[in-house]
Design a protein around this motif. Structure first.
Motif, PDB file in Angstrom:
ATOM      1  N   UNK A  37       0.851  -1.192   0.000  1.00  0.00           N
ATOM      2  CA  UNK A  37       0.000   0.000   0.000  1.00  0.00           C
ATOM      3  C   UNK A  37       0.882   1.236   0.000  1.00  0.00           C
ATOM      4  N   UNK A  38       0.611   2.138  -0.928  1.00  0.00           N
ATOM      5  CA  UNK A  38       1.427   3.336  -1.038  1.00  0.00           C
ATOM      6  C   UNK A  38       0.801   4.545  -0.390  1.00  0.00           C
ATOM      7  N   UNK A  39      -0.500   4.643  -0.396  1.00  0.00           N
ATOM      8  CA  UNK A  39      -1.186   5.789   0.167  1.00  0.00           C
ATOM      9  C   UNK A  39      -2.617   5.836  -0.321  1.00  0.00           C
ATOM     10  N   UNK A  40      -3.313   6.909   0.006  1.00  0.00           N
ATOM     11  CA  UNK A  40      -4.684   7.074  -0.445  1.00  0.00           C
ATOM     12  C   UNK A  40      -5.018   8.552  -0.575  1.00  0.00           C
ATOM     13  N   UNK A  41      -6.088   8.825  -1.314  1.00  0.00           N
ATOM     14  CA  UNK A  41      -6.560  10.197  -1.508  1.00  0.00           C
ATOM     15  C   UNK A  41      -8.086  10.183  -1.537  1.00  0.00           C
ATOM     16  N   UNK A  42      -8.691  11.108  -0.827  1.00  0.00           N
ATOM     17  CA  UNK A  42     -10.145  11.260  -0.823  1.00  0.00           C
ATOM     18  C   UNK A  42     -10.488  12.660  -1.334  1.00  0.00           C
ATOM     19  N   UNK A  43     -11.494  12.743  -2.205  1.00  0.00           N
ATOM     20  CA  UNK A  43     -11.950  14.019  -2.759  1.00  0.00           C
ATOM     21  C   UNK A  43     -13.458  14.124  -2.576  1.00  0.00           C
ATOM     22  N   UNK A  44     -13.913  15.308  -2.243  1.00  0.00           N
ATOM     23  CA  UNK A  44     -15.341  15.603  -2.177  1.00  0.00           C
ATOM     24  C   UNK A  44     -15.573  16.869  -2.997  1.00  0.00           C
ATOM     25  N   UNK A  45     -16.532  16.804  -3.936  1.00  0.00           N
ATOM     26  CA  UNK A  45     -16.878  17.969  -4.756  1.00  0.00           C
ATOM     27  C   UNK A  45     -18.331  18.348  -4.516  1.00  0.00           C
ATOM     28  N   UNK A  46     -18.559  19.649  -4.427  1.00  0.00           N
ATOM     29  CA  UNK A  46     -19.921  20.164  -4.251  1.00  0.00           C
ATOM     30  C   UNK A  46     -20.202  21.176  -5.349  1.00  0.00           C
ATOM     31  N   UNK A  47     -21.284  20.955  -6.075  1.00  0.00           N
ATOM     32  CA  UNK A  47     -21.709  21.862  -7.144  1.00  0.00           C
ATOM     33  C   UNK A  47     -22.553  22.960  -6.512  1.00  0.00           C
ATOM     34  N   UNK A  48     -22.076  24.201  -6.573  1.00  0.00           N
ATOM     35  CA  UNK A  48     -22.764  25.324  -5.927  1.00  0.00           C
ATOM     36  C   UNK A  48     -23.914  25.878  -6.751  1.00  0.00           C
ATOM     37  N   UNK A  49     -23.784  25.843  -8.085  1.00  0.00           N
ATOM     38  CA  UNK A  49     -24.832  26.374  -8.960  1.00  0.00           C
ATOM     39  C   UNK A  49     -25.304  25.293  -9.914  1.00  0.00           C
ATOM     40  N   UNK A  50     -26.518  25.453 -10.398  1.00  0.00           N
ATOM     41  CA  UNK A  50     -27.033  24.543 -11.413  1.00  0.00           C
ATOM     42  C   UNK A  50     -26.257  24.751 -12.713  1.00  0.00           C
ATOM     43  N   UNK A  51     -26.039  23.691 -13.457  1.00  0.00           N
ATOM     44  CA  UNK A  51     -25.315  23.797 -14.717  1.00  0.00           C
ATOM     45  C   UNK A  51     -26.081  24.700 -15.681  1.00  0.00           C
ATOM     46  N   UNK A  52     -25.399  25.744 -16.176  1.00  0.00           N
ATOM     47  CA  UNK A  52     -26.002  26.684 -17.111  1.00  0.00           C
ATOM     48  C   UNK A  52     -26.817  27.793 -16.469  1.00  0.00           C
ATOM     49  N   UNK A  53     -26.886  27.822 -15.146  1.00  0.00           N
ATOM     50  CA  UNK A  53     -27.684  28.839 -14.459  1.00  0.00           C
ATOM     51  C   UNK A  53     -27.062  30.231 -14.598  1.00  0.00           C
ATOM     52  N   UNK A  54     -25.747  30.324 -14.536  1.00  0.00           N
ATOM     53  CA  UNK A  54     -25.021  31.586 -14.656  1.00  0.00           C
ATOM     54  C   UNK A  54     -24.001  31.482 -15.784  1.00  0.00           C
TER      55      UNK A  54
END
Length: 91
Positions: A37-54
């Protein structure tokens, strides 16, 4: 075959309409030895606006990573995506 190698395995999952998470695990091998085992990475993404809204789509990403040798890294960023397509209407 190379003397050393690395391999990465990942999994991603959406949690609702605006949240997405990913987890990566790395394995490293030296010569003909079994991978460790070399390591690990965790990512969390949150979309703040609706796609195409602005004029741009906005989001946030938060990452936490542990590398081999107990080295830790944490980061966060604002995500901005724009479309390069021109929009036109035909009458």
């Amino acid at each position: 075959m190379p003397a050393s190698g690395a391999r990465c395995t990942g999994y991603g999952q959406a949690f609702g309409e605006r949240w997405f998470g990913e987890l990566y695990v790395t394995q490293e091998s030296q010569g003909g030895a079994a991978p460790e085992a070399g390591g690990w990475e965790a990512e969390v993404r949150h979309q703040l606006t609706e796609q195409g809204e602005y004029w741009a789509d906005w989001g946030v990403i938060i990452e936490l990573e542990r590398e081999h040798g107990d080295v830790w890294e944490a980061s966060s960023s604002v995500l901005v995506a724009t479309s390069t397509q021109s929009r036109s209407s035909v009458s």
